[in-house]
Structure formats: structure tokens, C-alpha cells
Motif scaffolding. Structure first.
Motif, short mmCIF file in Angstrom:
data_model
loop_
_atom_site.label_atom_id
_atom_site.label_comp_id
_atom_site.label_asym_id
_atom_site.label_seq_id
_atom_site.Cartn_x
_atom_site.Cartn_y
_atom_site.Cartn_z
N GLY A 121 0.87 -1.16 0.00
CA GLY A 121 0.00 0.00 0.00
C GLY A 121 0.91 1.21 0.00
N GLY A 122 0.49 2.29 -0.66
CA GLY A 122 1.35 3.46 -0.68
C GLY A 122 0.69 4.65 -1.36
N LEU A 123 1.20 5.81 -1.02
CA LEU A 123 0.75 7.07 -1.62
C LEU A 123 1.98 7.79 -2.21
N HIS A 124 1.77 8.36 -3.38
CA HIS A 124 0.60 8.22 -4.23
C HIS A 124 0.75 6.98 -5.13
N THR A 125 -0.37 6.52 -5.68
CA THR A 125 -0.35 5.33 -6.52
C THR A 125 0.66 5.44 -7.64
N GLU A 126 0.67 6.59 -8.31
CA GLU A 126 1.43 6.74 -9.54
C GLU A 126 2.92 7.00 -9.34
N ILE A 127 3.32 7.26 -8.10
CA ILE A 127 4.73 7.60 -7.88
C ILE A 127 5.36 6.57 -6.94
N CYS A 128 5.32 6.81 -5.65
CA CYS A 128 6.07 5.98 -4.71
C CYS A 128 5.57 4.54 -4.64
N LEU A 129 4.29 4.31 -4.84
CA LEU A 129 3.80 2.94 -4.86
C LEU A 129 4.26 2.22 -6.13
N THR A 130 4.03 2.82 -7.28
CA THR A 130 4.37 2.18 -8.55
C THR A 130 5.86 1.93 -8.68
N PHE A 131 6.67 2.93 -8.32
CA PHE A 131 8.12 2.76 -8.46
C PHE A 131 8.62 1.60 -7.61
N ALA A 132 8.13 1.52 -6.37
CA ALA A 132 8.54 0.43 -5.48
C ALA A 132 8.06 -0.92 -6.01
N MET A 133 6.84 -0.95 -6.51
CA MET A 133 6.28 -2.20 -7.00
C MET A 133 7.06 -2.75 -8.19
N VAL A 134 7.29 -1.93 -9.20
CA VAL A 134 7.98 -2.44 -10.39
C VAL A 134 9.41 -2.84 -10.05
N GLN A 135 10.03 -2.14 -9.11
CA GLN A 135 11.38 -2.50 -8.68
C GLN A 135 11.36 -3.84 -7.93
N ALA A 136 10.36 -4.04 -7.07
CA ALA A 136 10.24 -5.29 -6.34
C ALA A 136 10.09 -6.47 -7.30
N LEU A 137 9.27 -6.30 -8.31
CA LEU A 137 9.09 -7.37 -9.30
C LEU A 137 10.39 -7.66 -10.03
N LYS A 138 11.10 -6.61 -10.39
CA LYS A 138 12.39 -6.77 -11.07
C LYS A 138 13.39 -7.51 -10.17
N ASP A 139 13.31 -7.27 -8.86
CA ASP A 139 14.24 -7.88 -7.91
C ASP A 139 13.85 -9.30 -7.50
#
Length: 209
Positions: A112-130
Motif C-alpha cells: 500500500g502506498g501514496l501516491h499510486t502513480e509515484i512511490c507505490l508504482t516505483f517500489a512495485m515495479v522494482q520489487a518485481l524486477k528484484d
């Protein structure tokens, strides 16, 4: 990719909460109100604590006076969890944060994170890559516009992340009323219905005014 993930359980998941701070809540302009998003995040927090799931909590810019701390309402449901403050938009670019996630020992991360389009998305796509598997809770997050929020959801889903909603997630994690944590789940859900009803009542009163 999503077909291989199956249902998630509390035994193999960790909760990651990013930037639930006053300044972020104040600029939510997407489908879930800031007030309801706060309740939904607290549901996630209470669930993680009740099911003994690891929690990683992060803030951005507190040390530099850019933003305030995590909402007090959310912190109150996470006793003993210390926020990790950082400066990076992508939380995984902060060593303390990435080390804390790794330390959980879990490969399935519920975000979960705010905002969806910035800190949440960046962390999510990086986590998937990792190499992590990622799920995000759509009604516990929000964007600076509806377009930004929905575009971010599409980006994360295309990258392989799994969308879910707060109440559905709670029931997915334990899934059986004979589960060892079912009693805890029942109490959390009862609390949630009462809190969500307060938000519905407040909206109705506003509409009638």
C-alpha cells in the motif's frame, strides 16, 4: 505470470506500507476518499499484526522537513514498527528500506502506498524486477488524479503485480473459519465494518446538507 501465483496466505506474505503521510492524504483525488483509504490501510495494519506478518513501514522527506510523519491513526495500529525515512522516490533505492524488506524473509509483498502513480508504482515495479511477487491494495491507495491513479494500476498490473481490495485481501489471507487466525480475522472484519459505516454515514450527511 499472474496465473502462477494462486491465492496468497499470511504465512508467506509481508506487508509494505509506503508514505502514508498528511501531505499525501491531502492531495488524493481518485476514487477512494482519503478518509476511507486511511481506514483501509488500518485494516491492513491490524491484519498484519493479528496474523503475525512482518511489516515494513516507510516515509519520505521527514528528516528534511518536506513531509510530516506517518498518520497517527495508522501508527497506533502498528505498535513496535518504526518508520524508515528516506529521500528517494523509489523506496528500493534506499538501502535501509531494501534491507528491511529482505530481512522479512518473505518473497510475497503486499503493498500500500501514496501516491499510486509515484512511490507505490516505483517500489512495485522494482520489487518485481528484484524477484519478489507483488500485490497492491487498490482501495488503500490513491492518486493525485483519477487518471494518474488508474494509469498506475494498469502499469503495475502489466508488470505482473496482482490487484486486490482491502477486505478481500483479509479473507484471502486466512480463507477458512477453522483457521488458527479465524477468530482474529472475525474481530478485524467486525471493526472494519463499523469504521467503514462511519465513512458512509458521513458521506450521506454531507450529501443531504
Amino acid at each position: 505470470m499472474n496465473r502462477d501465483l494462486g491465492v496468497w496466505t499470511y504465512e508467506n506474505s509481508a506487508l509494505v506500507l509506503i508514505d502514508y503521510q498528511k501531505e499525501m492524504f491531502e492531495t488524493i483525488r481518485s476514487e477512494t476518499s482519503a478518509e476511507l483509504a486511511d481506514v483501509n490501510v488500518r485494516l491492513l495494519a491490524r491484519t498484519a499484526k493479528a496474523f503475525d506478518m512482518p511489516v515494513v513501514l516507510s516515509t519520505v522527506g521527514v528528516k528534511y522537513g518536506i513531509n510530516g510523519p506517518t498518520h497517527a491513526s495508522i501508527l497506533s495500529d502498528l505498535p513496535g514498527v518504526e518508520p524508515i525515512d528516506r529521500t528517494s522516490m523509489n523506496a528500493f533505492e534506499d538501502r535501509a528500506f531494501s534491507d528491511a524488506v529482505k530481512k522479512t524473509g518473505r518473497k510475497r509483498l503486499i503493498f500500500g502506498g501514496l501516491h499510486t502513480e509515484i512511490c507505490l508504482t516505483f517500489a512495485m515495479v522494482q520489487a518485481l524486477k528484484d524477484g519478489y511477487e507483488g500485490m497492491f491494495v487498490t482501495d488503500a491507495v490513491g492518486g493525485r488524479s483519477q487518471s494518474a491513479h488508474r494509469t498506475a494500476i494498469e502499469r503495475m498490473a502489466h508488470a505482473g503485480a496482482v490487484p486486490n481490495t482491502a477486505l478481500a485481501l483479509v479473507t484471502e489471507l486466512f480463507r477458512d473459519w477453522k483457521s488458527p487466525v479465524a477468530a482474529n480475522g472475525r474481530e478485524i472484519i467486525k471493526w472494519y465494518f463499523a469504521e467503514a459505516q462511519k465513512q458512509t454515514t458521513a458521506v450521506q450527511r454531507t450529501a443531504q446538507a
